[in-house]
Design an enzyme around this catalytic site. Sequence first.
Site, PDB file in Angstrom:
ATOM      1  CG  ASP A 215      -1.011  -6.629  -2.361  1.00 17.23           C
ATOM      2  OD1 ASP A 215      -0.304  -7.544  -1.915  1.00 17.23           O
ATOM      3  OD2 ASP A 215      -1.905  -6.798  -3.208  1.00 17.23           O
TER       4      ASP A 215
HETATM    5  C1  GLC Z   1      -6.039  -5.178  -3.255  1.00 15.28           C
HETATM    6  C2  GLC Z   1      -5.548  -6.596  -3.421  1.00 15.28           C
HETATM    7  C3  GLC Z   1      -5.619  -7.355  -2.127  1.00 15.28           C
HETATM    8  C4  GLC Z   1      -4.974  -6.605  -1.016  1.00 15.28           C
HETATM    9  C5  GLC Z   1      -5.552  -5.206  -0.897  1.00 15.28           C
HETATM   10  C6  GLC Z   1      -4.842  -4.371   0.129  1.00 15.28           C
HETATM   11  O1  GLC Z   1      -7.411  -5.173  -3.082  1.00 15.28           O
HETATM   12  O2  GLC Z   1      -6.297  -7.266  -4.398  1.00 15.28           O
HETATM   13  O3  GLC Z   1      -5.012  -8.607  -2.279  1.00 15.28           O
HETATM   14  O4  GLC Z   1      -5.168  -7.308   0.152  1.00 15.28           O
HETATM   15  O5  GLC Z   1      -5.437  -4.556  -2.141  1.00 15.28           O
HETATM   16  O6  GLC Z   1      -3.579  -3.981  -0.277  1.00 15.28           O
HETATM   17  C1  GLC Z   2      -1.472  -1.613  -5.807  1.00 17.15           C
HETATM   18  C2  GLC Z   2      -2.718  -1.315  -5.018  1.00 17.15           C
HETATM   19  C3  GLC Z   2      -3.125  -2.451  -4.135  1.00 17.15           C
HETATM   20  C4  GLC Z   2      -3.082  -3.734  -4.886  1.00 17.15           C
HETATM   21  C5  GLC Z   2      -1.729  -3.943  -5.553  1.00 17.15           C
HETATM   22  C6  GLC Z   2      -1.719  -5.228  -6.332  1.00 17.15           C
HETATM   23  O1  GLC Z   2      -0.381  -1.597  -5.009  1.00 17.15           O
HETATM   24  O2  GLC Z   2      -2.597  -0.160  -4.238  1.00 17.15           O
HETATM   25  O3  GLC Z   2      -4.414  -2.204  -3.633  1.00 17.15           O
HETATM   26  O4  GLC Z   2      -3.346  -4.786  -4.027  1.00 17.15           O
HETATM   27  O5  GLC Z   2      -1.474  -2.867  -6.411  1.00 17.15           O
HETATM   28  O6  GLC Z   2      -0.744  -5.338  -7.272  1.00 17.15           O
END
Ligand code: GLC
Ligand code: GLC
Length: 828
Positions: A491
């Site tokens: 993300d």
């Molecule tokens: C968080 C989000 C997931 C994403 C991950 C890596 O766990 O829920 O959707 O893949 O972060 O960024």
């Molecule tokens: C933040 C976190 C990530 C998550 C995302 C979702 O960027 O680092 O893990 O998936 O928020 O909004």
Amino acid sequence: MRYGHFDDQTREYVIETPETPLPWINYLGSESYFGLISNTAGGYSFYKDARLRRLTRYRYNNAPLDTGGRYIYLRDNDPVLASARTWSPTWMPTRTPLDFYECRHGMGYTTIRSRMAGIESQTRYFVPLGENLEIWELTLTNQRDQPADLSVFSAIEFNLWDAMDDATNFQRNYSIGQVEVVEDVIYHKTEYRERRDHFAYFACSEKLTGFDTQRDAFLGSYRGWDSPKVVEAGHSEDSIAHGWQPIGSHHVKVQLKVGEQKKIIFILGYHENPKDAKFDPPESQTINKRTVLPVISKYLNCDEVEKSFQALRVLWEGLLEKFQVSTPDVHTNRMVNIWNAYQTMITFNMSRSASYFESGIGRGMGFRDSTQDLLGFLHLIPERARERILDVAATQLETGGAYHQYQPLTKRGNNDVGSGFNDDPLWLVLAVTAYVRETGDWGILDEQVVYDNQPGSEKPLYDHLQRSLQYTLDRLGPHELPLIGRADWNDCLNLNCFSDTPGQSFQTTTNKEGKVAESVFIAGLFVLAAKEMAELSEKLEAKDKKQDRTYLLPPSEFYMGKAAKMESIIWQHGWDGDWFRRAYDDFSHVLGSKENDEGRIFIEPQGICVMADLGIEDGRAEKALNSVDEHLATPHGIVLQQPAFSKYYLHLGEISSYPPGYKENASIFCHTNPWIMIAETKLGHGDKAHDYYSRINPSVREKISDLHRCEPYVYVQTIAGRDAATHGEAKNSWLSGTAAWNYVAITQWILGIRPTYDGLRVAPVIPSAWKNFEVARMYRGVRYVVQVERKGLGNEVQLEVNGKPVKGNIIPMPAENTKEVRVRVTIT
Ligand code: GLC
Ligand code: GLC
């Protein structure tokens, strides 16, 4: 250092001190009514949706961190003792030192026991099956050598339903709070006068001496939950809340003879009335209680409470029995048999919405999160998995793209976050194919499912899967790799964001057209999903050629062709010589390559590409995994990338916003570790796979709880990486795809018990030191007892099914009405 121990017999984790490094929590409820509860009774409750239907108030990031919850106060009524003896049997909020304390977190319940000045108390918290309420069953025992005269005060703070509004809109909210107190039951009815037809109630099995519903009457204006004025004084104010902060507090007096024991039951519940029968009498403003009173009186009865608690135990026994293993490793057994399975249920229910790290306000159900969560949960309750698949698919868009999130209450896509996370739809393919392999429910592919919740747009689920793949193919970049969109699985890899304005969301801000930045990860995921579709199509073709399908079936070569094409692109542009590259940025510069100074190698493409079988034959997969070992592996798990980003890079986005070693910037982002475990099993490396498994296994890490800090019974999202000041410290426990993926890695790939369309496959890739193990698994209504014995150091498998040798490694589907199949497996 440990703060408790596992009790595997009772399937509980036993916390021996209230002062754990962080609140160690559990979840109550698994259907519609949910609660979070910490080891000192902190937490809150909600109905279905932690944002839109919150029952009780909880302030995150408080000081102390875990303040607010399901509190009980005990007080000696004897005027001499009274000033000295006021305490919380769950330690918080008074923090009076207790003579004994123990918290047992179990499957859907939590019991906190303590002793203080000869009064023993036990509070058992749980949600009865099928009900929208929680029970607190308090048992008091007088172990003094004289009678005890006690006061019991309960305390909760009501949330005004919408947790976001509740936390921000004070000009309105200080004026709207309303309650009723009738026949000793406290009813919270804020907004019931207008558009709500639901209310909360808080009842007690005893005759009340008093009650309170206005917070400052109970606490006093300048006091906190640790020293309520009413508890100190020993009598309630019988306050009725008009606006401000409605609470619920009962006051009960209890006389206990020497050795006497008494149970007191509190129930906190949620209730909806028919719109046209909200009030009683109809023209009044008084809640119609006729519909709720039977429920209340049912559960204020101790026998009924015990019965419903036993029903909960039986439910979990049945669920966990679906997969039980006995290996030489106690940590594997404990996680697979109890805690990992349990956590998959929690992530299934919560997605990423409500934990002690997720406020319940920000996010609902994630498209990619929920579809992956299903992979670990499917076999527990396939019917609920089916329903979830159809709900998620209904938030897919006609383009094949998907809303990134939706609210569980409304089941509608969240417009604030929108779509454009280009990996999202591909996960649906993995979830659906896993579901069909587990259940044999081919009919789900014919289910008519809308796009974007729009009536009239119904198409068979199979069509949704096709569009998921087409979505990638319609969005290829300059190297013919998939365009990344707002982000892929990571993300925080926001290659089109270019945000230099504080406060902007990295996920939704897009300053580039998005026509250049590409993801090798999505390419690998696409290959995996396309191969799944090809196999599905092949099985469908073979199954029943004449069957009237509601969809057109492309020949399986179609998807194999697409997979092969993408593979060749990956080899051309996604392979760096020793590992898979990660992406191309908006300038078409490579990321995750020897050409980079920072972010030279990333874990995600190594995992996903090898899982998609790339390079297994020619040694390149092995090379990639060796690079993971060399550059990314630490004793605490495998970090996400190296070297960590030392500064903020406009063109990379949120990933470089985190200080080195944290979160996506090179922490051990646990979700990705099982991909490497699976990849290692694909190469036959049982020792390596299980070694990685053990590094992040919370039960193994229990002994370093003072470093790890989070609960030792559940997986976390992130463990600080080697660049961090706090390497090995965990954060964001409970709600992570780590739960499902570890469950898949250990059960399906290391233990190797894997559903296929044609039967259960047995292909263990276990540590060389394991001489044997045994699994009992329910599969399509049949119980399989699989005994595995190692006779050589390889991974060759010979099967004997019910005493007869069988070729290959798939147990043929048994005759109808078979209850049990016994399988002996020899590994040579
Ligand atoms: C968080 C989000 C997931 C994403 C991950 C890596 O766990 O829920 O959707 O893949 O972060 O960024
Ligand atoms: C933040 C976190 C990530 C998550 C995302 C979702 O960027 O680092 O893990 O998936 O928020 O909004």
